[in-house]
Scaffold this motif. Structure first.
Motif, PDB file in Angstrom:
ATOM      1  N   LEU A 149      16.214   3.289  18.516  1.00  0.00           N
ATOM      2  CA  LEU A 149      17.007   3.954  19.717  1.00  0.00           C
ATOM      3  C   LEU A 149      15.890   4.586  20.399  1.00  0.00           C
ATOM      4  O   LEU A 149      15.991   5.763  20.004  1.00  0.00           O
ATOM      5  CB  LEU A 149      18.378   4.418  19.286  1.00  0.00           C
ATOM      6  CG  LEU A 149      19.639   4.810  20.162  1.00  0.00           C
ATOM      7  CD1 LEU A 149      20.830   4.279  19.777  1.00  0.00           C
ATOM      8  CD2 LEU A 149      19.273   6.242  19.975  1.00  0.00           C
ATOM      9  N   ASP A 150      16.194   4.830  21.389  1.00  0.00           N
ATOM     10  CA  ASP A 150      16.120   6.285  22.414  1.00  0.00           C
ATOM     11  C   ASP A 150      16.592   5.538  23.797  1.00  0.00           C
ATOM     12  O   ASP A 150      16.792   5.181  24.658  1.00  0.00           O
ATOM     13  CB  ASP A 150      14.385   5.962  22.627  1.00  0.00           C
ATOM     14  CG  ASP A 150      13.846   6.642  23.101  1.00  0.00           C
ATOM     15  OD1 ASP A 150      13.650   8.074  22.509  1.00  0.00           O
ATOM     16  OD2 ASP A 150      13.541   6.938  23.941  1.00  0.00           O
ATOM     17  N   PHE A 151      17.685   7.242  24.176  1.00  0.00           N
ATOM     18  CA  PHE A 151      17.324   7.676  25.555  1.00  0.00           C
ATOM     19  C   PHE A 151      16.872   7.884  26.214  1.00  0.00           C
ATOM     20  O   PHE A 151      16.216   8.538  25.942  1.00  0.00           O
ATOM     21  CB  PHE A 151      19.094   7.989  25.203  1.00  0.00           C
ATOM     22  CG  PHE A 151      20.481   8.377  23.640  1.00  0.00           C
ATOM     23  CD1 PHE A 151      20.200   6.587  24.110  1.00  0.00           C
ATOM     24  CD2 PHE A 151      20.966   8.896  23.062  1.00  0.00           C
ATOM     25  CE1 PHE A 151      21.975   6.701  23.181  1.00  0.00           C
ATOM     26  CE2 PHE A 151      22.088   8.757  22.106  1.00  0.00           C
ATOM     27  CZ  PHE A 151      22.332   6.785  22.565  1.00  0.00           C
ATOM     28  N   GLU A 152      17.381   7.986  27.851  1.00  0.00           N
ATOM     29  CA  GLU A 152      16.822   8.494  29.027  1.00  0.00           C
ATOM     30  C   GLU A 152      18.337   8.738  29.340  1.00  0.00           C
ATOM     31  O   GLU A 152      19.293   8.263  29.212  1.00  0.00           O
ATOM     32  CB  GLU A 152      15.901   7.680  29.615  1.00  0.00           C
ATOM     33  CG  GLU A 152      15.124   6.861  28.911  1.00  0.00           C
ATOM     34  CD  GLU A 152      13.938   7.768  28.665  1.00  0.00           C
ATOM     35  OE1 GLU A 152      13.622   9.260  28.829  1.00  0.00           O
ATOM     36  OE2 GLU A 152      13.413   7.562  27.535  1.00  0.00           O
ATOM     37  N   ALA A 153      17.992  10.450  29.850  1.00  0.00           N
ATOM     38  CA  ALA A 153      19.095  10.658  30.310  1.00  0.00           C
ATOM     39  C   ALA A 153      19.012  11.353  31.732  1.00  0.00           C
ATOM     40  O   ALA A 153      17.391  11.388  32.092  1.00  0.00           O
ATOM     41  CB  ALA A 153      19.346  11.872  29.553  1.00  0.00           C
ATOM     42  N   PRO A 324       5.524   5.397  29.165  1.00  0.00           N
ATOM     43  CA  PRO A 324       6.155   6.879  27.969  1.00  0.00           C
ATOM     44  C   PRO A 324       7.688   7.388  29.487  1.00  0.00           C
ATOM     45  O   PRO A 324       7.227   7.521  30.843  1.00  0.00           O
ATOM     46  CB  PRO A 324       4.874   8.469  28.492  1.00  0.00           C
ATOM     47  CG  PRO A 324       3.613   7.490  28.691  1.00  0.00           C
ATOM     48  CD  PRO A 324       4.002   6.164  29.541  1.00  0.00           C
ATOM     49  N   HIS A 325       8.395   7.369  28.875  1.00  0.00           N
ATOM     50  CA  HIS A 325       9.357   7.844  29.594  1.00  0.00           C
ATOM     51  C   HIS A 325      10.150   6.886  29.558  1.00  0.00           C
ATOM     52  O   HIS A 325      11.011   7.572  29.567  1.00  0.00           O
ATOM     53  CB  HIS A 325       9.972   9.353  29.715  1.00  0.00           C
ATOM     54  CG  HIS A 325       9.474  10.437  29.407  1.00  0.00           C
ATOM     55  ND1 HIS A 325       9.260  11.393  28.528  1.00  0.00           N
ATOM     56  CD2 HIS A 325       8.040  11.316  29.442  1.00  0.00           C
ATOM     57  CE1 HIS A 325       8.502  11.883  27.820  1.00  0.00           C
ATOM     58  NE2 HIS A 325       8.093  12.089  28.775  1.00  0.00           N
ATOM     59  N   SER A 326       9.687   5.535  29.415  1.00  0.00           N
ATOM     60  CA  SER A 326      10.857   4.191  29.763  1.00  0.00           C
ATOM     61  C   SER A 326      11.435   4.416  28.067  1.00  0.00           C
ATOM     62  O   SER A 326      11.015   4.019  27.546  1.00  0.00           O
ATOM     63  CB  SER A 326       9.760   3.357  29.729  1.00  0.00           C
ATOM     64  OG  SER A 326      11.150   1.729  28.780  1.00  0.00           O
ATOM     65  N   GLY A 327      12.720   4.424  28.043  1.00  0.00           N
ATOM     66  CA  GLY A 327      13.293   4.084  27.137  1.00  0.00           C
ATOM     67  C   GLY A 327      13.646   3.150  26.372  1.00  0.00           C
ATOM     68  O   GLY A 327      12.882   3.365  25.176  1.00  0.00           O
ATOM     69  N   ILE A 328      13.434   1.860  27.120  1.00  0.00           N
ATOM     70  CA  ILE A 328      12.982   0.628  25.715  1.00  0.00           C
ATOM     71  C   ILE A 328      11.501   0.304  25.374  1.00  0.00           C
ATOM     72  O   ILE A 328      10.630   0.160  24.327  1.00  0.00           O
ATOM     73  CB  ILE A 328      13.275  -0.860  26.918  1.00  0.00           C
ATOM     74  CG1 ILE A 328      12.796  -2.176  26.430  1.00  0.00           C
ATOM     75  CG2 ILE A 328      12.562  -0.671  27.633  1.00  0.00           C
ATOM     76  CD1 ILE A 328      13.848  -2.328  24.998  1.00  0.00           C
ATOM     77  N   ASP A 329      10.731   1.106  26.078  1.00  0.00           N
ATOM     78  CA  ASP A 329       9.184   1.177  25.957  1.00  0.00           C
ATOM     79  C   ASP A 329       8.636   1.935  25.163  1.00  0.00           C
ATOM     80  O   ASP A 329       8.202   1.724  23.805  1.00  0.00           O
ATOM     81  CB  ASP A 329       8.163   1.406  26.979  1.00  0.00           C
ATOM     82  CG  ASP A 329       8.247   0.129  28.222  1.00  0.00           C
ATOM     83  OD1 ASP A 329       8.494  -0.890  27.894  1.00  0.00           O
ATOM     84  OD2 ASP A 329       7.790   0.148  29.274  1.00  0.00           O
ATOM     85  N   ASP A 330       9.611   3.144  24.932  1.00  0.00           N
ATOM     86  CA  ASP A 330       9.522   3.949  24.091  1.00  0.00           C
ATOM     87  C   ASP A 330       9.990   3.427  22.799  1.00  0.00           C
ATOM     88  O   ASP A 330       9.631   3.578  21.422  1.00  0.00           O
ATOM     89  CB  ASP A 330      10.499   5.472  23.722  1.00  0.00           C
ATOM     90  CG  ASP A 330      10.114   6.106  25.317  1.00  0.00           C
ATOM     91  OD1 ASP A 330       8.598   6.573  25.636  1.00  0.00           O
ATOM     92  OD2 ASP A 330      10.222   7.378  25.809  1.00  0.00           O
ATOM     93  N   CYS A 331      10.816   2.735  22.464  1.00  0.00           N
ATOM     94  CA  CYS A 331      11.972   2.147  21.526  1.00  0.00           C
ATOM     95  C   CYS A 331      10.508   1.073  20.958  1.00  0.00           C
ATOM     96  O   CYS A 331      10.599   1.249  19.617  1.00  0.00           O
ATOM     97  CB  CYS A 331      12.686   1.279  21.676  1.00  0.00           C
ATOM     98  SG  CYS A 331      14.568   2.035  21.940  1.00  0.00           S
TER      99      CYS A 331
HETATM  100 MG    MG Z   1      12.658   8.392  26.126  1.00  0.00          MG
END
Ligand code: MG
Ligand code: AMP
Length: 355
Positions: A149-153, A324-331
């Motif tokens: 899991l990786d949220f963006e906010a 980087p910092h795309s939630g789905i790509d970070d996952c």
């Molecule tokens: Mg992220």
């Protein structure tokens, strides 16, 4: 089909961590064990016992870490041994772990003809079915599934970085409102703990309500534009959808062991509980324990990944996936790092303390 048998050290360790799991989860589930084909870092000869040749390739070998070679011991007996070869960083923990894994599974006391049957028997004792023995090149994990899991906010440049809002003292207060971060991307990858392959994806964008307008900084950082969040469900609705997905994937079955994995503690220690408290929403129990990949990585590799995913990818010689910092790509990067460490023999454990 792999048969379920008790794990080698099932039940040992800290109670909240559990032992290595039997597979498939009991009672037997219908699981897609048709997957057996060549995959990442795996081809005939990769630790597939019947196919071992001299010298054999291995996933770790392909990372330039070690290879398995047939060697002669003092009495002239032939056996297989992992040799460190590459320049890639490989902690003594992983090397000794790999030796242990290979030692228990691969070392033949003497003579090649016995090799396959001995290996198969030893693997069966470790909870592998015979068919899995030839296919899975790393030791079993403590969980049937990892939920990456990786949220963006929402965020803005001059504001306090959300990592600074640690602790519950400011949650629900005016401070939190003023600096309110709201989850805008909610991705989860379901990683099979036996194969480390991605089996299912949950991915939704979330409508922010406190500061509905995304800042240019936020869009530049995350790649999320206004149109991607406008009209999307609220956090409450997304959490309900997560629960439905968890149920559909069998993850709420008490016999199925799963755990969330995040890069850092911020997502589940600060962001989700903070926003839920502000909105008066309950936090589901499954969000209350997790594995911090940075801690796991530092334990495996002996150094702290100060720059998060970038450092971990670099340390493992992996290409960064996506933005980087795309939630789905970070996952996807987290999953790739986990798979790489698992192939090297690392066993993931819960890092958060029980709530
Ligand atoms: Mg992220
Ligand atoms: P990450 O998981 O590292 O992509 O970051 C999660 C969230 O933390 C982002 O969606 C932003 O809200 C915030 N964030 C990350 N890096 C920064 C930064 N350099 N400046 C401000 N906010 C950030």
């Amino acid at each position: 089909m792999a048969t379920a048998s008790p794990a080698a050290d099932g039940g040992r360790g800290r109670p909240w961590e559990g032992g290595l799991v039997s597979w498939p989860p009991a009672p037997p589930l219908t699981l897609p064990w048709t997957w057996m084909g060549p995959s990442w870092g795996q081809h005939p000869g990769h630790w597939g016992f019947p196919a071992l040749t001299e010298p054999s390739a291995s996933p770790a070998g392909s990372l330039g870490i070690f290879e398995v070679r047939r060697v002669l011991d003092a009495s002239g007996c032939s056996m297989l041994a992992p040799l460190q070869t590459g320049a890639a960083r490989f902690s003594s923990y992983l090397l000794s772990r790999a030796r242990k894994v290979l030692g228990s599974h691969l070392f033949s006391p003497c003579g090649v003809p016995e090799f396959c049957s001995i290996s198969t028997r030893k693997l069966a004792a470790h909870g592998f079915g015979a068919s899995m023995a030839a296919m899975v090149p790393f030791p079993p994990q403590r969980y049937h599934y990892f939920l990456v899991l990786d949220f963006e906010a929402t965020c803005d440049k001059p504001q306090i970085h959300p990592q600074l809002l640690i602790g519950s003292s400011c949650l629900g207060s005016r401070t939190w409102f003023r600096h309110a971060r709201e989850i805008i991307e909610f991705p989860i990858l379901k990683l099979n703990g036996r194969t480390m392959e991605i089996e299912s994806t949950f991915h939704m964008y979330v409508q922010p309500v406190v500061h509905p307008q995304l800042t240019p900084f936020c869009t530049e950082l995350t790649g999320i534009i206004q149109a991607m969040v406008d009209g999307q469900p609220s956090l409450q609705q997304v959490l309900e959808r997560v629960d439905e997905w968890m149920a559909k994937e069998g993850l709420l079955d008490p016999n199925v062991k799963s755990i969330f994995v995040t890069c850092g503690d911020w997502d589940l220690k600060v962001m989700l509980p903070g926003q839920c408290q502000y909105l008066g929403l309950p936090v589901a129990d499954y969000f209350k324990q997790w594995i911090n990949l940075k801690k796991a990585y530092s334990f495996a590799m002996g150094c702290w990944p100060k720059n998060g995913l970038l450092d971990m990818n670099k340390g493992l010689s992996l290409q960064h996936i996506g933005r980087p910092h795309s939630g789905i790509d970070d996952c996807k990067n987290i999953a790739n790092i986990m798979k790489t460490l698992a192939y090297q023999g690392f066993i993931f454990k819960q890092t958060s303390k029980p709530f």
